[in-house]
Design a protein around this motif. Structure first.
Motif, mmCIF file in Angstrom:
data_model
loop_
_atom_site.group_PDB
_atom_site.id
_atom_site.type_symbol
_atom_site.label_atom_id
_atom_site.label_comp_id
_atom_site.label_asym_id
_atom_site.label_seq_id
_atom_site.Cartn_x
_atom_site.Cartn_y
_atom_site.Cartn_z
ATOM 1 N N UNK A 49 0.934 -1.184 0.121
ATOM 2 C CA UNK A 49 -0.072 -0.042 -0.087
ATOM 3 C C UNK A 49 0.735 1.317 -0.018
ATOM 4 N N UNK A 50 2.055 1.140 0.484
ATOM 5 C CA UNK A 50 2.929 2.407 0.781
ATOM 6 C C UNK A 50 4.036 2.466 -0.332
ATOM 7 N N UNK A 51 3.830 1.364 -1.518
ATOM 8 C CA UNK A 51 4.882 1.520 -2.362
ATOM 9 C C UNK A 51 4.530 2.672 -3.429
ATOM 10 N N UNK A 52 3.234 3.102 -3.493
ATOM 11 C CA UNK A 52 3.222 4.355 -4.272
ATOM 12 C C UNK A 52 3.157 5.412 -3.691
ATOM 13 N N UNK A 53 2.542 6.516 -4.038
ATOM 14 C CA UNK A 53 2.681 7.711 -3.377
ATOM 15 C C UNK A 53 1.170 8.347 -3.184
ATOM 16 N N UNK A 54 0.107 7.569 -2.995
ATOM 17 C CA UNK A 54 -1.255 7.887 -2.792
ATOM 18 C C UNK A 54 -1.345 8.616 -1.550
ATOM 19 N N UNK A 55 -1.954 9.926 -1.442
ATOM 20 C CA UNK A 55 -2.154 10.577 -0.631
ATOM 21 C C UNK A 55 -3.643 10.691 0.044
ATOM 22 N N UNK A 56 -4.079 10.743 1.274
ATOM 23 C CA UNK A 56 -5.351 10.937 1.946
ATOM 24 C C UNK A 56 -5.281 12.582 2.038
ATOM 25 N N UNK A 57 -6.639 13.028 1.809
ATOM 26 C CA UNK A 57 -6.932 14.460 2.038
ATOM 27 C C UNK A 57 -7.805 14.498 3.193
ATOM 28 N N UNK A 58 -7.585 15.261 4.367
ATOM 29 C CA UNK A 58 -8.038 15.428 5.393
ATOM 30 C C UNK A 58 -8.375 17.080 5.595
ATOM 31 N N UNK A 59 -9.823 17.138 5.578
ATOM 32 C CA UNK A 59 -10.389 18.571 5.773
ATOM 33 C C UNK A 59 -10.952 18.742 6.907
ATOM 34 N N UNK A 60 -10.625 19.917 7.583
ATOM 35 C CA UNK A 60 -11.786 20.427 8.650
ATOM 36 C C UNK A 60 -12.848 21.009 8.205
ATOM 37 N N UNK A 61 -13.904 20.433 8.360
ATOM 38 C CA UNK A 61 -15.264 21.131 8.218
ATOM 39 C C UNK A 61 -15.755 22.214 9.238
ATOM 40 N N UNK A 62 -15.805 21.733 10.418
ATOM 41 C CA UNK A 62 -16.147 22.342 11.713
ATOM 42 C C UNK A 62 -16.651 21.539 12.726
ATOM 43 N N UNK A 63 -16.567 22.234 14.105
ATOM 44 C CA UNK A 63 -16.787 21.333 15.303
ATOM 45 C C UNK A 63 -15.967 20.266 15.411
ATOM 46 N N UNK A 64 -16.466 18.841 15.432
ATOM 47 C CA UNK A 64 -15.762 17.627 15.294
ATOM 48 C C UNK A 64 -15.785 16.996 13.836
ATOM 49 N N UNK A 65 -16.200 17.638 12.845
ATOM 50 C CA UNK A 65 -16.395 17.071 11.344
ATOM 51 C C UNK A 65 -14.984 17.266 10.725
ATOM 52 N N UNK A 66 -14.578 16.302 10.234
ATOM 53 C CA UNK A 66 -13.504 16.218 9.302
ATOM 54 C C UNK A 66 -13.966 15.243 7.981
ATOM 55 N N UNK A 67 -13.606 15.775 6.772
ATOM 56 C CA UNK A 67 -13.968 14.882 5.864
ATOM 57 C C UNK A 67 -12.502 14.163 5.467
ATOM 58 N N UNK A 68 -12.818 13.036 5.222
ATOM 59 C CA UNK A 68 -11.266 12.317 4.755
ATOM 60 C C UNK A 68 -11.453 11.647 3.208
ATOM 61 N N UNK A 69 -10.924 11.989 2.349
ATOM 62 C CA UNK A 69 -11.026 11.650 0.910
ATOM 63 C C UNK A 69 -9.875 10.795 0.762
ATOM 64 N N UNK A 70 -10.111 9.474 0.262
ATOM 65 C CA UNK A 70 -9.087 8.528 0.114
ATOM 66 C C UNK A 70 -8.832 8.556 -1.332
ATOM 67 N N UNK A 71 -7.647 7.788 -1.502
ATOM 68 C CA UNK A 71 -7.204 7.853 -3.002
ATOM 69 C C UNK A 71 -8.096 7.107 -3.676
ATOM 70 N N UNK A 72 -8.834 6.142 -3.469
ATOM 71 C CA UNK A 72 -9.899 5.456 -4.071
ATOM 72 C C UNK A 72 -11.176 6.333 -4.435
ATOM 73 N N UNK A 73 -11.170 7.331 -3.880
ATOM 74 C CA UNK A 73 -12.471 8.439 -4.120
ATOM 75 C C UNK A 73 -13.428 8.172 -3.011
ATOM 76 N N UNK A 74 -13.157 7.698 -1.969
ATOM 77 C CA UNK A 74 -14.304 7.346 -0.878
ATOM 78 C C UNK A 74 -14.118 8.767 -0.048
ATOM 79 N N UNK A 75 -15.260 8.923 0.220
ATOM 80 C CA UNK A 75 -15.339 10.145 1.059
ATOM 81 C C UNK A 75 -16.074 9.849 2.541
ATOM 82 N N UNK A 76 -15.575 10.388 3.559
ATOM 83 C CA UNK A 76 -15.939 10.137 4.974
ATOM 84 C C UNK A 76 -16.091 11.444 5.673
ATOM 85 N N UNK A 77 -17.351 11.414 6.127
ATOM 86 C CA UNK A 77 -17.440 12.724 7.114
ATOM 87 C C UNK A 77 -17.581 12.163 8.545
ATOM 88 N N UNK A 78 -16.863 12.702 9.588
ATOM 89 C CA UNK A 78 -16.859 12.321 10.892
ATOM 90 C C UNK A 78 -18.035 12.909 11.713
#
Length: 273
Positions: A49-78
């Motif tokens: 999994x770490x052989x490539x340079x895939x990055x995860x994007x973590x964005x602060x949305x507000x309060x305790x909600x972060x968005x996590x965007x995975x290299x495969x295109x899955x978007x998660x909101x906490x």
């Protein structure tokens, strides 16, 4: 005689099955595999999994909600309540039930995966789901009742969860609305974390001393504060200790891979926190 043997085998099957099922769940977690492995040993699947340079994007949305965007295109909101929307709807939302700002019982029906940190009928939640390129699991914790005793005596056992996201060789944890100090059994169930999102309000969740102690014990490379309110960042940094450096950013998004994790534990404060 044959009936007796059959009965014994059936009984053994009942005893073995749950342990086997639990073992299968555990084996799916690369973060637990890393935590339990000898030093400097990394599972083969994580090395791939770490052989490539895939990055995860973590964005602060507000309060305790972060968005996590995975290299495969899955978007998660906490801690999804629907209040903090940025761009497209998430594919996965996690929730805790401490307050209505951390969950909604009426999420947008277009969100395909809604994960509650609490169980039903007094049972703890048990989440082990592979969604796209991310594996999501939970570790349950006790939680205060909404109108309960804030001294900690009025608790719901296993009433909430810490969520852990395993993607692109990274182990990312969200402590949610944490009300209790984590003991050794919690830490063993969590395993290794590279990035952790930590509430630093110092009142509604835990005291600053309490959450600072939890953060130090987790020993993550990156700490992302959240649920801040008016807490002075300098006060949190003083409590957490000199082993952590501070990195204050002017942007809301952190793009990170396993290869670009800081070598020294770092508190990264994104814009808006």
């Amino acid at each position: 005689m044959l009936r007796s043997i059959s009965a014994i085998l059936a009984l053994l099957g009942c005893l073995v099955a749950p342990a086997h099922a639990q073992s299968q769940d555990t084996q799916r977690s690369e973060c637990l595999a890393m935590a339990n492995a000898p030093p400097r040993v990394t599972p083969v699947s994580l090395r791939r999994a770490t052989a490539g340079t895939d990055e995860v994007a973590i964005t602060y949305a507000g309060h305790s909600t972060y968005y996590i965007d995975t290299p495969g295109g899955v978007r998660i909101a906490t801690d999804w309540s629907g209040a903090y929307r940025m761009g497209r709807l998430p594919d996965v939302v996690t929730m805790n039930r401490a307050h209505s700002t951390h969950y909604t019982l009426f999420p947008d029906p277009r969100i395909p995966h809604v994960l509650h940190g609490w169980g039903e009928n007094g049972e703890p939640a048990k989440i082990r789901e592979k969604i796209g390129d991310v594996f999501i699991r939970n570790v349950t914790t006790d939680i205060r009742r909404f109108y309960g005793d804030y001294s900690g005596t009025d608790m719901i056992k296993d009433g909430n969860s810490i969520f852990i996201f395993e993607v692109a060789g990274l182990c990312i944890g969200h402590l949610e609305h944490l009300h209790v100090r984590l003991d050794d059994s919690h830490l063993a169930a969590i395993g290794r974390l590279d990035i952790v999102m930590v509430p630093i309000d110092g009142t509604y969740t835990m005291s600053l001393d309490g959450i600072s102690g939890v953060t130090r014990r987790l020993r993550t490379s990156v700490v992302l504060p959240m649920h801040r309110f008016a807490t002075p960042l300098e006060e949190f940094m003083q409590r957490i200790g000199k082993d952590f450096t501070i990195d204050q950013r002017s942007e809301r998004t952190l793009r990170i891979s396993r290869e670009t994790l800081p070598t020294q534990p770092t508190v990264i404060i994104l814009d808006g926190v």
